[in-house]
Scaffold this motif. Sequence first.
Motif, PDB file in Angstrom:
ATOM      1  N   ASP A  44       0.865  -1.182   0.000  1.00  0.00           N
ATOM      2  CA  ASP A  44       0.000   0.000   0.000  1.00  0.00           C
ATOM      3  C   ASP A  44       0.899   1.229   0.000  1.00  0.00           C
ATOM      4  O   ASP A  44       1.813   1.339   0.833  1.00  0.00           O
ATOM      5  CB  ASP A  44      -0.910   0.002   1.227  1.00  0.00           C
ATOM      6  CG  ASP A  44      -1.852   1.192   1.218  1.00  0.00           C
ATOM      7  OD1 ASP A  44      -2.703   1.275   0.306  1.00  0.00           O
ATOM      8  OD2 ASP A  44      -1.737   2.050   2.124  1.00  0.00           O
TER       9      ASP A  44
ATOM     10  N   THR B 241       0.813   5.539  -0.209  1.00  0.00           N
ATOM     11  CA  THR B 241       0.061   6.792  -0.153  1.00  0.00           C
ATOM     12  C   THR B 241       1.049   7.942  -0.014  1.00  0.00           C
ATOM     13  O   THR B 241       2.238   7.732   0.264  1.00  0.00           O
ATOM     14  CB  THR B 241      -0.911   6.819   1.040  1.00  0.00           C
ATOM     15  OG1 THR B 241      -0.169   6.661   2.261  1.00  0.00           O
ATOM     16  CG2 THR B 241      -1.952   5.705   0.936  1.00  0.00           C
TER      17      THR B 241
ATOM     18  N   THR C 197       2.784   8.636  -8.679  1.00  0.00           N
ATOM     19  CA  THR C 197       1.589   7.998  -9.238  1.00  0.00           C
ATOM     20  C   THR C 197       1.664   6.472  -9.169  1.00  0.00           C
ATOM     21  O   THR C 197       0.644   5.805  -9.003  1.00  0.00           O
ATOM     22  CB  THR C 197       1.387   8.432 -10.701  1.00  0.00           C
ATOM     23  OG1 THR C 197       2.581   8.142 -11.451  1.00  0.00           O
ATOM     24  CG2 THR C 197       1.085   9.922 -10.775  1.00  0.00           C
ATOM     25  N   GLN C 198       2.848   5.906  -9.310  1.00  0.00           N
ATOM     26  CA  GLN C 198       3.001   4.465  -9.170  1.00  0.00           C
ATOM     27  C   GLN C 198       4.414   4.135  -8.709  1.00  0.00           C
ATOM     28  O   GLN C 198       5.347   4.929  -8.889  1.00  0.00           O
ATOM     29  CB  GLN C 198       2.669   3.730 -10.463  1.00  0.00           C
ATOM     30  CG  GLN C 198       3.680   3.886 -11.573  1.00  0.00           C
ATOM     31  CD  GLN C 198       3.315   3.043 -12.791  1.00  0.00           C
ATOM     32  OE1 GLN C 198       2.143   2.740 -13.035  1.00  0.00           O
ATOM     33  NE2 GLN C 198       4.312   2.657 -13.566  1.00  0.00           N
TER      34      GLN C 198
ATOM     35  N   ARG D 134       0.019   1.074  -7.905  1.00  0.00           N
ATOM     36  CA  ARG D 134      -0.370   2.482  -7.983  1.00  0.00           C
ATOM     37  C   ARG D 134      -0.359   3.112  -6.606  1.00  0.00           C
ATOM     38  O   ARG D 134      -0.559   2.442  -5.588  1.00  0.00           O
ATOM     39  CB  ARG D 134      -1.742   2.619  -8.634  1.00  0.00           C
ATOM     40  CG  ARG D 134      -1.801   2.109 -10.068  1.00  0.00           C
ATOM     41  CD  ARG D 134      -3.032   2.657 -10.793  1.00  0.00           C
ATOM     42  NE  ARG D 134      -3.033   4.102 -10.898  1.00  0.00           N
ATOM     43  CZ  ARG D 134      -2.339   4.790 -11.813  1.00  0.00           C
ATOM     44  NH1 ARG D 134      -1.569   4.141 -12.705  1.00  0.00           N
ATOM     45  NH2 ARG D 134      -2.423   6.097 -11.854  1.00  0.00           N
ATOM     46  N   VAL D 135      -0.122   4.421  -6.580  1.00  0.00           N
ATOM     47  CA  VAL D 135      -0.127   5.187  -5.337  1.00  0.00           C
ATOM     48  C   VAL D 135      -1.515   5.743  -5.137  1.00  0.00           C
ATOM     49  O   VAL D 135      -2.087   6.376  -6.049  1.00  0.00           O
ATOM     50  CB  VAL D 135       0.909   6.328  -5.383  1.00  0.00           C
ATOM     51  CG1 VAL D 135       0.864   7.144  -4.080  1.00  0.00           C
ATOM     52  CG2 VAL D 135       2.310   5.775  -5.618  1.00  0.00           C
ATOM     53  N   ARG D 136      -2.077   5.548  -3.979  1.00  0.00           N
ATOM     54  CA  ARG D 136      -3.425   6.047  -3.719  1.00  0.00           C
ATOM     55  C   ARG D 136      -3.381   7.518  -3.315  1.00  0.00           C
ATOM     56  O   ARG D 136      -2.442   7.992  -2.717  1.00  0.00           O
ATOM     57  CB  ARG D 136      -4.078   5.236  -2.582  1.00  0.00           C
ATOM     58  CG  ARG D 136      -4.321   3.794  -2.943  1.00  0.00           C
ATOM     59  CD  ARG D 136      -5.179   3.085  -1.920  1.00  0.00           C
ATOM     60  NE  ARG D 136      -4.543   2.976  -0.611  1.00  0.00           N
ATOM     61  CZ  ARG D 136      -4.926   3.643   0.481  1.00  0.00           C
ATOM     62  NH1 ARG D 136      -5.939   4.515   0.408  1.00  0.00           N
ATOM     63  NH2 ARG D 136      -4.311   3.494   1.637  1.00  0.00           N
TER      64      ARG D 136
END
Length: 201
Positions: free
Chosen positions: A107, A109, A179-180, A199-201
């Motif tokens: 995960d 962020t 972004t990723q 992907r980055v949330r």
Amino acid sequence: MLTGVVLGSGGLLFVQKSYGPTLLTTEQAEALRQELNSTHLEKQRLQSQVDRQTHEIDELRTSLDKQTQRASAAEKSLNEMAANIQVLADAIPPDPRGTSPGIRAADFTTTDGQLVYSLLVMQKSAQDPAFKGKMDFAVQGRYPNGNTTTIDVPAGEIEVGYYNAFNGRADMPKAFTPTQVTVRIKDQAERITATRTLRVR
């Protein structure tokens, strides 16, 4: 008869003085009495000390019994937790690339200009030897003017038994929006053994 009485009394006194117990003087008797009293007091002191130490030993034994019970309960709880974690670990989908170790979950962020990450890295079997290596991120993102770029972010050395979770933060360039992220795990010879893009949330 009178002569016999006198001689008998004199003989008795002679025998008593020569062979009988020595009579104590008043001073000697008083000194002996004080010594006996002192010995009695010392005996009481020692008995009190023994009683106190016996009580302390009983308290220590009771405390040890309680700690042993707590340790046994903690060990039981730990074993149950390990069994539950094992079930959960077995239920996590494998790394799509099928590598070992593999990146089972991740995960990413962004917070206050930092990339915040949490990853679960697992090997295929709990019997596999521990893996030691390094992990880094290839972070792709963009700037406000529309330019895109990829930056490398070292995450440091890692060691994985059956599984290990990694959490951390990495500073990003000013005004850069990730972004990723491509996670790369390398062995000690710098060979890539696992990689996964998320992907980055």
